[in-house]
Design an enzyme around this catalytic site. Structure first.
Site, PDB file in Angstrom:
ATOM      1  CG  HIS A   1     -46.188 -33.301  97.446  1.00  0.00           C
ATOM      2  ND1 HIS A   1     -47.449 -32.935  97.847  1.00  0.00           N
ATOM      3  CD2 HIS A   1     -46.146 -32.999  96.119  1.00  0.00           C
ATOM      4  CE1 HIS A   1     -48.126 -32.443  96.825  1.00  0.00           C
ATOM      5  NE2 HIS A   1     -47.349 -32.471  95.770  1.00  0.00           N
TER       6      HIS A   1
ATOM      7  CG  HIS B   1     -50.435 -35.337  92.611  1.00  0.00           C
ATOM      8  ND1 HIS B   1     -50.245 -35.619  93.944  1.00  0.00           N
ATOM      9  CD2 HIS B   1     -49.890 -34.111  92.407  1.00  0.00           C
ATOM     10  CE1 HIS B   1     -49.596 -34.615  94.517  1.00  0.00           C
ATOM     11  NE2 HIS B   1     -49.378 -33.689  93.616  1.00  0.00           N
TER      12      HIS B   1
ATOM     13  CG  HIS C   1     -45.174 -26.668  91.364  1.00  0.00           C
ATOM     14  ND1 HIS C   1     -45.848 -26.304  92.497  1.00  0.00           N
ATOM     15  CD2 HIS C   1     -45.515 -27.969  91.154  1.00  0.00           C
ATOM     16  CE1 HIS C   1     -46.550 -27.327  92.964  1.00  0.00           C
ATOM     17  NE2 HIS C   1     -46.382 -28.351  92.160  1.00  0.00           N
TER      18      HIS C   1
ATOM     19  CD  GLU D   1     -49.087 -29.552  94.600  1.00  0.00           C
ATOM     20  OE1 GLU D   1     -49.372 -30.519  93.883  1.00  0.00           O
ATOM     21  OE2 GLU D   1     -47.949 -29.396  95.092  1.00  0.00           O
TER      22      GLU D   1
HETATM   23  C1  DHB Z   1     -43.854 -32.875  90.634  1.00  0.00           C
HETATM   24  C2  DHB Z   1     -45.020 -33.452  91.144  1.00  0.00           C
HETATM   25  C3  DHB Z   1     -45.757 -32.790  92.096  1.00  0.00           C
HETATM   26  O1  DHB Z   1     -46.876 -33.324  92.617  1.00  0.00           O
HETATM   27  C4  DHB Z   1     -45.382 -31.544  92.540  1.00  0.00           C
HETATM   28  O2  DHB Z   1     -46.170 -30.947  93.467  1.00  0.00           O
HETATM   29  C5  DHB Z   1     -44.226 -30.952  92.048  1.00  0.00           C
HETATM   30  C6  DHB Z   1     -43.459 -31.625  91.093  1.00  0.00           C
HETATM   31  C7  DHB Z   1     -43.079 -33.596  89.598  1.00  0.00           C
HETATM   32  O3  DHB Z   1     -43.554 -34.608  89.071  1.00  0.00           O
HETATM   33  O4  DHB Z   1     -41.943 -33.171  89.320  1.00  0.00           O
HETATM   34 FE    FE Z   2     -47.963 -32.038  93.798  1.00  0.00          FE
END
Ligand code: DHB
Ligand code: FE
Length: 282
Positions: A12, A59, A193, A240
């Protein structure tokens, strides 16, 4: 009984919406990512689910670190996206389905999930980007969406096994709703991530692909991880994955993978896409 027809998982990241707005889908950076989506869009356009139950995380838009529900559900008729501070384009509101939302909320509380129930709720990229991805041109207004929000930002966070159990309880609630409507489940975010701190840029392709396999065939194995395990294996925001695990908890019987795509890195993220169907036991 409402009919659960299948499930989709997708990243997302906000940059996806920007890439679509800027028509960058065919550029070398984005092409391997966007090339995964046409089969899922086709499935959605053919099956035409009436409702999407969408697991996402907020977020910091509606729930900042000062107030953080572990699990929240929206029961509104409409949800609005708000600018998270980065000049995100204005997009149409998301349509809700309050009757089924209230049914799920009641059933969950009866089953021991003490949900935060939101009659108003601003929604962020975690919910809107998957909808924009599946219905290009932000043409998602006809689909009713039930947002289920899982805390993945602020410790203590619910553990994978609890998120799986939440999904199972939501499946039971949907199946006990007296209606012939069709429902698809979305799990958003992930996979590995980490966006901030010294380890920013951490991801783990091998783990991501193993997760995608296990989500299809053996999801219980993923519930053995703790959130701390996930942080160590794939970076802080790998938690996540819990939205994908919750999605999988909703499905029952034999689960079939119809489509997958995986591409990394995209915006520092291991971006996975799965389309699943299930065969309900009689
Ligand atoms: C980013 C934001 C998110 O919520 C995520 O799950 C992955 C990447 C971003 O800001 O790049
Ligand atoms: Fe995210």
């Amino acid at each position: 009984m409402a009919n659960i027809i299948g499930a989709v998982t997708t990243s997302h990241i906000p940059a996806i919406a920007n890439a679509m707005a800027n028509k960058a889908e065919e550029t070398p950076y984005w092409k391997p990512f966007f090339d995964g989506y046409p089969p899922v869009r086709k499935w959605l356009n053919e099956k035409k689910p009436d409702v999407i139950v969408l697991f996402y995380n907020d977020h910091g838009l509606e729930f900042f670190i000062d107030k953080k529900p572990t699990f929240a559900i929206g029961v509104a008729d409409e949800y609005h996206n708000s600018d998270e501070g980065w000049g995100i384009a204005t997009i149409p509101p998301v349509t809700g389905e309050s009757e089924l939302s209230w049914h799920i909320a009641n059933s969950l509380v009866e089953d021991g999930f003490d949900m935060t129930i939101c009659q108003e709720m601003k929604v962020d990229h975690g919910l809107t980007v998957p909808l924009s991805l599946m219905w290009p041109g932000n043409d998602y207004g006809h689909v009713k969406v039930i947002p289920v929000c899982i805390n993945c930002e602020q410790h203590p966070m619910p553990q994978p096994k609890r998120c799986y159990a939440l999904g199972q309880a939501i499946g039971k609630a949907i199946e006990s709703f007296d209606s012939d409507m069709t429902v698809a489940i979305f799990g958003t975010g992930g996979l590995s991530h980490q966006l901030d701190g010294e380890a920013a840029g951490t991801l783990n392709r091998k783990f991501d692909l193993e997760c995608m396999d296990k989500l299809v065939t053996n999801p219980e194995e993923l519930t053995k991880y703790s959130n701390l395990d996930l942080v160590k294996i794939g970076g802080a925001q790998t938690v996540e994955l819990n939205m994908w695990i919750a999605m999988r908890g909703v499905l029952r019987g034999k689960v079939t993978e119809l489509h997958r795509n995986y591409h990394a890195p995209i915006s520092n993220t291991g971006a996975g896409l799965l389309l699943l169907e299930h065969e309900m036991p009689k």
